[in-house]
Design a protein around this motif. Structure first.
Motif, PDB file in Angstrom:
ATOM      1  N   ALA A 580       0.806  -1.223   0.000  1.00  0.00           N
ATOM      2  CA  ALA A 580       0.000   0.000   0.000  1.00  0.00           C
ATOM      3  C   ALA A 580       0.838   1.271   0.000  1.00  0.00           C
ATOM      4  N   ASP A 592      -1.686   4.271  -0.308  1.00  0.00           N
ATOM      5  CA  ASP A 592      -2.929   3.964  -0.999  1.00  0.00           C
ATOM      6  C   ASP A 592      -3.906   3.390   0.029  1.00  0.00           C
ATOM      7  N   GLU A 594      -6.908   2.379  -0.142  1.00  0.00           N
ATOM      8  CA  GLU A 594      -7.720   1.230  -0.526  1.00  0.00           C
ATOM      9  C   GLU A 594      -6.973  -0.084  -0.315  1.00  0.00           C
ATOM     10  N   LYS A 595      -5.660  -0.047  -0.448  1.00  0.00           N
ATOM     11  CA  LYS A 595      -4.858  -1.244  -0.224  1.00  0.00           C
ATOM     12  C   LYS A 595      -4.442  -1.398   1.243  1.00  0.00           C
TER      13      LYS A 595
END
Length: 612
Positions: A580, A592, A594-595
């Motif tokens: 991420a 990130d 979302e990760k």
């Protein structure tokens, strides 16, 4: 050593002198720590390798398997005698060099290195050892705990002989009172006074109990004593038995301590074989025997009445006092209960005198105290210091301070029932009353050092989770009150706290403290109260600002990289298990979301506090 007959007093002294001569005339010796901590790092195969190598090289080098040396973080630990050379983190492949160095030049790569990187050969020059005053731990790393001859060579059972032949029970009690020894299990009740009450209680059947049910997180003092010097504990129980007129004793040891139980079992068998346990001890006419009772790991069984119910075969739950155990204890008979560390001091006190013991320490706290030093500190291990020693010496000098460039934030004393002492109060002396005034308790001796990345709200939640889980459930204030406190603390850590929560926590603490049946409930709120006393601003930041100042509470982190602080090193990128963290050489990292799995790996890897 293979004894041929049961000893009388003269035989005990002769055996001591003979064993001392054997130790004096022995060839070079390699003392290898074989406590639980060093077992975990490979001391068992190391000892086998050292013995094989000693046989191969010849020269009569002896390999002695000892109990805990104390320097737990650097195990397996080896000490070369004569010379007192300390080797750290010794591996099987080092065995040949270690044996070859006996009586010669030390192996430099295995020496301890101070913070500057300088190698230090002698134990006496290492601050961790040089600043300690071992009395309770006088035999740690010096004897084979499975050889009673080693214990006797170091004056083992001489205090018992003096108690049997030179003193009467009342004199023993007065000697203990003169020593000022207070119970090392946590409460700090005067040992001699407890014995006096039991001795004065009528009845032909009385019991002596040893509490080895050490359950505090981060505590391993009693376990280490039992593993390194079990005969000191047996001698203490024997002297106590003479003092109150007991014929039977029990050692209540948690089953999670298999090595301690093994060595206790061996020690009891050896003492019986020599006539130091059983009938007509040392030919005195006095008889006393004991057995080990294994506990199932219930924290509440550290409380004396719950422990006694457990031995009786009942569920380990406390009962109201009075009557106190000294009047009606195990099976309704007068009983004294002392913990391992307390009993390990007794033989030496009787042998050398209570006044000599009382010459060390403070006005209200005599002698020394053993601590298990752990947490965010360089030198994790077993430490013994004089009462009155400042906590700063314990943490910064003996402990070597906090690793890296972090700062000490607080020290948790007294286990889950204790409290946190902030860094600015580290000059507080090791003294029962002084530590209490600072907002903690001495407890059994667990010391957990916390650096500036520790969230004190989350730490209070951690200890309350432990206490709530270990509550026996017998009384409503402890059973329900601690559950409610845990719910509130959890909510605060999740960013869902409300302004009235702190008042509710304090009100609950007052009720739980006043209304709980036993010491577990009566002290259950200490971690919360001490944290609120010294770190109230952190609680308020969690509630009012939805912010964790220590950046530990995951629900309150945004998982963003501060561009103004990022050094573009990429350590966070390398640590992230989910990929991420996006980073390229000489570029500021970014996350990130979302990760991101919010595992805190990036936060822990970043040395510059860039992650928010």
């Amino acid at each position: 050593m293979t004894p041929a007959m049961k000893l009388d007093r003269a035989g005990l002294t002769a055996l001591r002198d003979r064993e001392r001569e054997l130790l004096k005339t022995a060839a070079p010796r390699i003392f290898c720590c074989s406590g639980t901590g060093c077992h975990a790092t490979g001391s068992i195969p190391l000892i086998e390798a050292l013995r094989d190598e000693a046989a191969r090289q010849g020269g009569g080098v002896q390999v002695v398997e000892t109990g805990c040396n104390g320097f737990c973080a650097l195990g397996p630990v080896v000490v070369m005698q004569p010379g007192g050379i300390l080797y750290c983190k010794v591996r099987v492949e080092d065995a040949a060099d270690v044996v070859a160095s006996a009586g010669g030049e030390p192996v430099e790569r295995l020496l301890y290195r101070d913070p500057s990187g300088t190698a230090v050969a002698s134990m006496d020059e290492i601050p961790f050892f040089a600043l300690q005053r071992p009395r309770t731990l006088r035999n740690k790393g010096r004897i084979d705990p499975e050889n009673i001859g080693h214990a006797i060579a170091h004056d083992g059972y001489q205090g018992l002989a003096k108690a049997l032949f030179d003193m009467d029970p009342a004199g023993i009690v007065e000697e203990m009172r003169a020593s000022g020894l207070r119970g090392r299990g946590g409460a700090g009740f005067p040992t001699g006074l407890k014995w006096k009450f039991a001795a004065a209680s009528p009845g032909d059947v009385k019991y002596v109990l040893c509490n080895a049910d050490e359950g505090d997180p981060g505590a391993f003092m009693d376990r280490s004593i039992l593993e390194s010097d079990p005969h000191a504990v047996l001698e203490g129980m024997l002297v106590a038995a003479v003092a109150i007129g007991s014929r039977q004793g029990y050692i209540y040891c948690r089953s999670e301590y298999p090595l301690a139980i093994k060595r206790l079992t061996i020690a009891i068998g050896q003492a019986r074989e020599l006539g130091l346990l059983g009938e007509n001890i040392l030919g005195s006419g006095f008889s006393f025997d004991l057995e080990i009772y294994q506990g199932a790991g219930a924290f509440v069984c550290g409380e004396e009445t719950a422990l006694m119910r457990s031995i009786e075969g009942k569920r380990g739950m406390p009962v109201p006092r009075p009557p106190f155990p000294a009047q009606q204890g195990l099976w309704g008979k007068p009983t004294i209960l002392n913990n391992v560390e307390t009993l390990a001091n007794v033989g030496r006190i009787i042998r050398l005198g209570g006044v000599r013991y009382a010459s060390v320490g403070t006005e209200g706290s005599k002698g020394t105290k053993v601590f298990a030093l752990s947490g965010d500190v360089n030198n994790i291990g077993l430490v013994e210091v004089d009462m009155g020693t400042p906590l700063s010496v314990l943490v910064n000098d003996i402990g070597g301070g906090v690793p890296g460039k972090r700062k000490c934030k607080a020290v948790q004393l007294g286990g889950p029932s204790g409290g946190s002492i902030p860094a600015h109060l580290l000059d507080t002396p090791v003294d029962y009353e002084a530590i209490s005034q600072a907002g903690a308790i001495m407890g059994s001796g667990g010391v957990i050092v916390m650096d500036d990345r520790t969230c004190m709200v989350d730490m209070a939640r951690f200890f309350m989770d432990f206490i709530q889980d270990e509550s026996c459930g017998k009384c409503t204030p402890c059973r329900e009150g601690t559950r409610r406190q845990l719910e509130i603390l959890t909510r605060i850590c999740e960013g869902k706290g409300v302004p009235g929560d702190l008042r509710i926590l304090e009100d609950l603490a007052a009720v739980i403290t006043d209304a709980s049946l036993c010491g577990l409930g009566q002290t259950a709120s200490n971690p919360i109260l001490s944290a609120l006393r010294h770190f109230r601003d952190e609680f308020e930041a969690h509630i009012n600002e939805r912010r964790c100042p220590a950046k530990r509470c995951v629900a309150l982190l945004r998982f963003e990289v501060r561009e103004d602080l990022c050094r573009k090193c990429g350590l966070c990128h390398k640590a992230c298990p989910a990929g991420a963290v996006i980073w390229a050489k000489k570029q500021v990292a970014r996350i990130d979301r979302e990760k991101c799995v919010r595992c805190l790996a990036c936060f822990q890897a970043c040395p510059f506090d860039c992650i928010e």
